[in-house]
Design a protein around this motif. Structure first.
Motif, PDB file in Angstrom:
ATOM      1  N   UNK A  99      83.781  -5.666  50.999  1.00 18.16           N
ATOM      2  CA  UNK A  99      82.495  -6.299  51.437  1.00 18.16           C
ATOM      3  C   UNK A  99      81.634  -6.767  50.221  1.00 18.16           C
ATOM      4  N   UNK A 100      82.319  -6.857  49.033  1.00 16.32           N
ATOM      5  CA  UNK A 100      81.482  -7.294  47.812  1.00 16.32           C
ATOM      6  C   UNK A 100      80.969  -8.748  47.915  1.00 16.32           C
ATOM      7  N   UNK A 101      79.680  -8.982  47.524  1.00 17.49           N
ATOM      8  CA  UNK A 101      78.984 -10.169  47.519  1.00 17.49           C
ATOM      9  C   UNK A 101      79.881 -11.347  47.206  1.00 17.49           C
ATOM     10  N   UNK A 102      79.898 -12.380  47.974  1.00 12.76           N
ATOM     11  CA  UNK A 102      80.476 -13.679  47.604  1.00 12.76           C
ATOM     12  C   UNK A 102      79.552 -14.740  46.985  1.00 12.76           C
ATOM     13  N   UNK A 103      80.045 -15.117  45.635  1.00 12.48           N
ATOM     14  CA  UNK A 103      78.923 -15.845  45.049  1.00 12.48           C
ATOM     15  C   UNK A 103      79.517 -17.409  44.916  1.00 12.48           C
ATOM     16  N   UNK A 104      78.848 -18.377  45.418  1.00 17.96           N
ATOM     17  CA  UNK A 104      78.817 -19.700  45.383  1.00 17.96           C
ATOM     18  C   UNK A 104      78.144 -20.417  44.450  1.00 17.96           C
ATOM     19  N   UNK A 105      78.657 -21.278  43.455  1.00 20.29           N
ATOM     20  CA  UNK A 105      77.568 -22.295  42.357  1.00 20.29           C
ATOM     21  C   UNK A 105      78.134 -23.439  42.568  1.00 20.29           C
ATOM     22  N   UNK A 106      77.252 -24.201  43.137  1.00 19.75           N
ATOM     23  CA  UNK A 106      77.427 -25.640  43.164  1.00 19.75           C
ATOM     24  C   UNK A 106      76.773 -26.460  42.127  1.00 19.75           C
ATOM     25  N   UNK A 107      77.632 -27.403  41.364  1.00 18.75           N
ATOM     26  CA  UNK A 107      77.028 -28.300  40.205  1.00 18.75           C
ATOM     27  C   UNK A 107      76.673 -27.477  39.046  1.00 18.75           C
ATOM     28  N   UNK A 108      77.841 -26.490  38.734  1.00 21.42           N
ATOM     29  CA  UNK A 108      77.357 -26.001  37.488  1.00 21.42           C
ATOM     30  C   UNK A 108      77.504 -26.819  36.238  1.00 21.42           C
ATOM     31  N   UNK A 109      76.970 -26.367  35.116  1.00 25.32           N
ATOM     32  CA  UNK A 109      77.154 -27.340  33.864  1.00 25.32           C
ATOM     33  C   UNK A 109      78.485 -27.396  33.409  1.00 25.32           C
ATOM     34  N   UNK A 110      78.909 -28.357  32.660  1.00 20.55           N
ATOM     35  CA  UNK A 110      80.146 -28.737  32.375  1.00 20.55           C
ATOM     36  C   UNK A 110      80.734 -27.584  31.334  1.00 20.55           C
ATOM     37  N   UNK A 111      80.149 -26.752  30.552  1.00 21.81           N
ATOM     38  CA  UNK A 111      80.548 -25.818  29.878  1.00 21.81           C
ATOM     39  C   UNK A 111      81.035 -24.514  30.636  1.00 21.81           C
ATOM     40  N   UNK A 112      80.894 -24.708  32.115  1.00 23.24           N
ATOM     41  CA  UNK A 112      81.390 -23.474  32.961  1.00 23.24           C
ATOM     42  C   UNK A 112      82.567 -24.071  33.564  1.00 23.24           C
ATOM     43  N   UNK A 113      82.558 -25.644  34.226  1.00 24.75           N
ATOM     44  CA  UNK A 113      83.389 -26.249  34.906  1.00 24.75           C
ATOM     45  C   UNK A 113      83.412 -27.712  34.923  1.00 24.75           C
ATOM     46  N   UNK A 114      84.535 -28.591  34.719  1.00 28.25           N
ATOM     47  CA  UNK A 114      84.319 -29.869  34.629  1.00 28.25           C
ATOM     48  C   UNK A 114      83.753 -30.380  36.195  1.00 28.25           C
ATOM     49  N   UNK A 115      82.873 -31.492  36.101  1.00 32.59           N
ATOM     50  CA  UNK A 115      82.358 -31.959  37.428  1.00 32.59           C
ATOM     51  C   UNK A 115      83.343 -32.431  38.399  1.00 32.59           C
ATOM     52  N   UNK A 116      84.672 -32.791  38.154  1.00 31.21           N
ATOM     53  CA  UNK A 116      85.621 -32.953  39.179  1.00 31.21           C
ATOM     54  C   UNK A 116      86.602 -32.090  39.411  1.00 31.21           C
ATOM     55  N   UNK A 117      85.955 -30.641  39.368  1.00 30.29           N
ATOM     56  CA  UNK A 117      86.899 -29.631  39.659  1.00 30.29           C
ATOM     57  C   UNK A 117      86.355 -28.366  40.342  1.00 30.29           C
ATOM     58  N   UNK A 118      86.824 -27.489  41.084  1.00 25.39           N
ATOM     59  CA  UNK A 118      86.334 -26.275  41.547  1.00 25.39           C
ATOM     60  C   UNK A 118      87.266 -24.962  40.991  1.00 25.39           C
ATOM     61  N   UNK A 119      86.780 -24.113  40.767  1.00 18.48           N
ATOM     62  CA  UNK A 119      87.173 -22.820  40.337  1.00 18.48           C
ATOM     63  C   UNK A 119      86.801 -21.577  40.807  1.00 18.48           C
ATOM     64  N   UNK A 120      87.779 -20.505  40.669  1.00 20.38           N
ATOM     65  CA  UNK A 120      87.253 -19.303  40.912  1.00 20.38           C
ATOM     66  C   UNK A 120      87.181 -18.581  39.691  1.00 20.38           C
ATOM     67  N   UNK A 121      86.342 -17.727  39.477  1.00 17.92           N
ATOM     68  CA  UNK A 121      85.937 -16.819  37.900  1.00 17.92           C
ATOM     69  C   UNK A 121      85.966 -15.487  38.279  1.00 17.92           C
ATOM     70  N   UNK A 122      86.865 -14.890  37.532  1.00 13.30           N
ATOM     71  CA  UNK A 122      87.032 -13.203  37.730  1.00 13.30           C
ATOM     72  C   UNK A 122      87.113 -12.751  36.262  1.00 13.30           C
ATOM     73  N   UNK A 123      86.262 -12.518  35.511  1.00  9.82           N
ATOM     74  CA  UNK A 123      86.341 -12.105  34.265  1.00  9.82           C
ATOM     75  C   UNK A 123      85.261 -12.383  33.246  1.00  9.82           C
ATOM     76  N   UNK A 124      85.138 -11.487  32.128  1.00 12.59           N
ATOM     77  CA  UNK A 124      83.976 -11.715  31.125  1.00 12.59           C
ATOM     78  C   UNK A 124      82.678 -11.548  32.236  1.00 12.59           C
TER      79      UNK A 124
END
Length: 228
Positions: free
Chosen positions: A90-115
């Protein structure tokens, strides 16, 4: 997908994209500036708010589609597999729309589990439209399910990495058929913002070799055409 119902949260006299029943939180990632490792979230992300519970403005439409798609993804996993959130706890499900490019390219989506971060990011698009389709949301969530499968996940490299991507596509498509709003076997259909990329989908599970070469050619058999 037309008008759809979403669950939101009353907040400081307005409403925000938070579903407390499913523990889903969708935020504006454009201001991300760091990491809060103790909570597993990015810092600097802002709330999407509305004076009414109806988020119908064009500026919030991509984030609303992410929020809606994730609610359906949650329902699929809970109903079909009796899995509560990506980790079964039941852990919180976090979505971030339009992150800066140093997190993810504008033409991509991704899952992050680390750091210190567990969440999903969705680009606003440039060559692509906003990367927020239902099967994309299901795909990214399924990466977190894989990484939290209790057996160490699948290393994102070579054949185990290809399997990681394949399982995410399979579950993203299964979720589309579960929702049953014109489901199909393509991934990310309609997201191309240019006629220079054809056909207008990322991958085709019925005919993998037909994927647009500009986005990466796809094999349909082990060591078959386009195998790398």
């Amino acid at each position: 997908r037309g008008n759809q119902s979403i669950t939101v949260d009353s907040y400081n006299g307005s409403y925000r994209l938070m579903d407390n029943l499913r523990n889903i939180h969708t935020r504006n990632g454009s201001g991300i500036n760091g990491v809060n490792a103790s909570t597993g979230e990015f810092t600097g992300a802002n709330e999407y708010t509305s004076t009414t519970a109806n988020f119908t403005g064009s500026a919030t439409q991509p984030a609303v589609e992410v929020h809606w798609g994730m609610s359906k993804t949650y329902d699929y996993y809970k109903t079909i597999h009796n899995r509560n959130s990506y980790d079964g706890n039941g852990s919180v499900i976090r979505n971030y729309y339009n992150p800066p490019s140093f997190i993810s390219p504008v033409d991509n989506a991704g899952a992050i589990d680390g750091q210190g971060i567990v969440g999903m990011v969705y680009g606003k698009g440039q060559i692509l439209k906003p990367v927020v389709a239902l099967d994309v949301a299901g795909h990214e969530f399924s990466h977190l399910v894989t990484s939290r499968n209790g057996s160490g996940g699948l290393n994102y490299l070579n054949e185990s990495g290809a399997l990681n991507e394949s399982f995410a596509d399979m579950f993203g498509t299964a979720i589309e058929f579960y929702v049953n709003l014109s489901p199909n076997w393509t991934i990310g259909e309609g997201l191309m913002n240019t006629s220079l990329i054809s056909p207008n989908y990322m991958r085709n599970m019925a005919d993998p070799n037909s994927a647009p070469s500009a986005l990466g050619e796809q094999p349909d058999t082990y060591k078959g055409t386009y195998w790398k």
